[in-house]
Write an enzyme that holds these catalytic residues in place. Sequence first.
Site, PDB file in Angstrom:
ATOM      1  N   ASP A  93       1.353  -2.527 -21.862  1.00 59.59           N
ATOM      2  CA  ASP A  93       1.705  -2.824 -20.484  1.00 59.59           C
ATOM      3  C   ASP A  93       3.205  -3.094 -20.481  1.00 59.59           C
ATOM      4  O   ASP A  93       3.652  -4.141 -20.973  1.00 59.59           O
ATOM      5  CB  ASP A  93       0.934  -4.055 -19.995  1.00 59.59           C
ATOM      6  CG  ASP A  93       1.230  -4.399 -18.545  1.00 59.59           C
ATOM      7  OD1 ASP A  93       2.195  -3.855 -17.976  1.00 59.59           O
ATOM      8  OD2 ASP A  93       0.503  -5.241 -17.970  1.00 59.59           O
ATOM      9  N   SER A 124      13.340   9.104  -8.329  1.00 60.48           N
ATOM     10  CA  SER A 124      12.685   9.587  -7.114  1.00 60.48           C
ATOM     11  C   SER A 124      13.760   9.946  -6.103  1.00 60.48           C
ATOM     12  O   SER A 124      14.867   9.396  -6.144  1.00 60.48           O
ATOM     13  CB  SER A 124      11.772   8.499  -6.532  1.00 60.48           C
ATOM     14  OG  SER A 124      11.357   8.831  -5.213  1.00 60.48           O
ATOM     15  N   TYR A 130       9.580  -0.318  -3.520  1.00 56.62           N
ATOM     16  CA  TYR A 130       9.650   0.860  -4.389  1.00 56.62           C
ATOM     17  C   TYR A 130      10.984   1.589  -4.242  1.00 56.62           C
ATOM     18  O   TYR A 130      11.654   1.885  -5.245  1.00 56.62           O
ATOM     19  CB  TYR A 130       8.496   1.804  -4.071  1.00 56.62           C
ATOM     20  CG  TYR A 130       8.483   3.077  -4.895  1.00 56.62           C
ATOM     21  CD1 TYR A 130       7.955   3.089  -6.187  1.00 56.62           C
ATOM     22  CD2 TYR A 130       8.984   4.276  -4.384  1.00 56.62           C
ATOM     23  CE1 TYR A 130       7.933   4.253  -6.945  1.00 56.62           C
ATOM     24  CE2 TYR A 130       8.960   5.444  -5.132  1.00 56.62           C
ATOM     25  CZ  TYR A 130       8.440   5.427  -6.417  1.00 56.62           C
ATOM     26  OH  TYR A 130       8.423   6.584  -7.154  1.00 56.62           O
ATOM     27  N   LYS A 176      14.036   2.222  -7.001  1.00 58.80           N
ATOM     28  CA  LYS A 176      14.512   3.526  -7.448  1.00 58.80           C
ATOM     29  C   LYS A 176      16.020   3.673  -7.242  1.00 58.80           C
ATOM     30  O   LYS A 176      16.692   4.371  -8.009  1.00 58.80           O
ATOM     31  CB  LYS A 176      13.746   4.641  -6.742  1.00 58.80           C
ATOM     32  CG  LYS A 176      12.290   4.749  -7.184  1.00 58.80           C
ATOM     33  CD  LYS A 176      12.177   5.001  -8.680  1.00 58.80           C
ATOM     34  CE  LYS A 176      10.741   5.201  -9.147  1.00 58.80           C
ATOM     35  NZ  LYS A 176      10.655   5.503 -10.591  1.00 58.80           N
TER      36      LYS A 176
END
Length: 257
Positions: A63, A143, A160, A164
Amino acid sequence: MDRWAGKVAVVTGASSGIGAAIVEGLVEAGVQVVGLARRLEKLQALAASLEGTPGKLYPIKCDVQKEEELLDAFKWVKAELGGVDILVNNAGVSKYKKLIEEDVHSLRNILEVNVLAMAISIREAVASMKSRNVEGYIININSILGHASSPRTNYPTSIYAPSKYAVTALTETVRKELAADPTNKIKITSISPGLVKTDIMQASGVPNADKYFEAAAHLEPKNIADAMLYVLGTRSIVQVTELTICPAAKHLSTKSG
C-alpha cells in the site's frame, strides 16, 4: 527498448488498468518488473499470465500510502535484484465528491497516494540509480487534469485535479534537479492521459460507472503502455518532458463493450 532488456523496473498500482498494461508491456520487452499493489492476488494472476515471456513479474503486496511498506519494497528490490533502473509511478486514487464537501481523511488519502508516495518513490529510485551510476528512467503517470484542463462540473473529483497539478510541478522540479548534475544519467517524463477506461470510476464511487464509457470518448490502458514504451525507447540525447494523450472524439465504445 533493447537496452532495457534484463533491467529492473518498479511499477506502482500494478494490479489493474494502466498499471497492469504497463507491466505487460515491460515484461514482454524483457524487463524484470517489480509490481506493487494492495491486491496481491491480482498481481499473482497477472504474473502467471505472463509466464513464458522474455521478462518476469515479481508481485509485492504494498500500500503506497504506507511509507514503511513502500520503503520495504525498495529495500527488497535492492537486496534481491540489485536496484531500480526504471520507475513507473502509476498508483492513483480519486473520489466522486465535491472538494468543498470533502472530509480530511479523504483529502489526505488522495494527496498521500497521488503525490507523497510518488515523491518518496522518486527519491528512493534516484538514490538507487545514482549509487550504481546507471542510466535510469522515471515515468510519472499524470493526467490532463494536471494541466490547463478543468474537471467537468457534473463529475466532481475531490482534490484529484490539484494533486495532478502537483505531479506536473513535481516532475519538472525533479527534472531540473537532475539536470543540474553534470554526471546525471537519469531522465524523467510526465505522461498525461485523457479519460482512460479503467476501474477508477467504480473505485471513486461514480454512479452507474459501468455505463460511463458507453457515451464518453476514451483511451484504453494499452494506449498508455504504448506511450510509456515509446518514451523509454528514445535515445539518450532525447528528453521527453511531457507527453499528453487524448482520445479522438469519434472513439466511443459500443453497448456490447
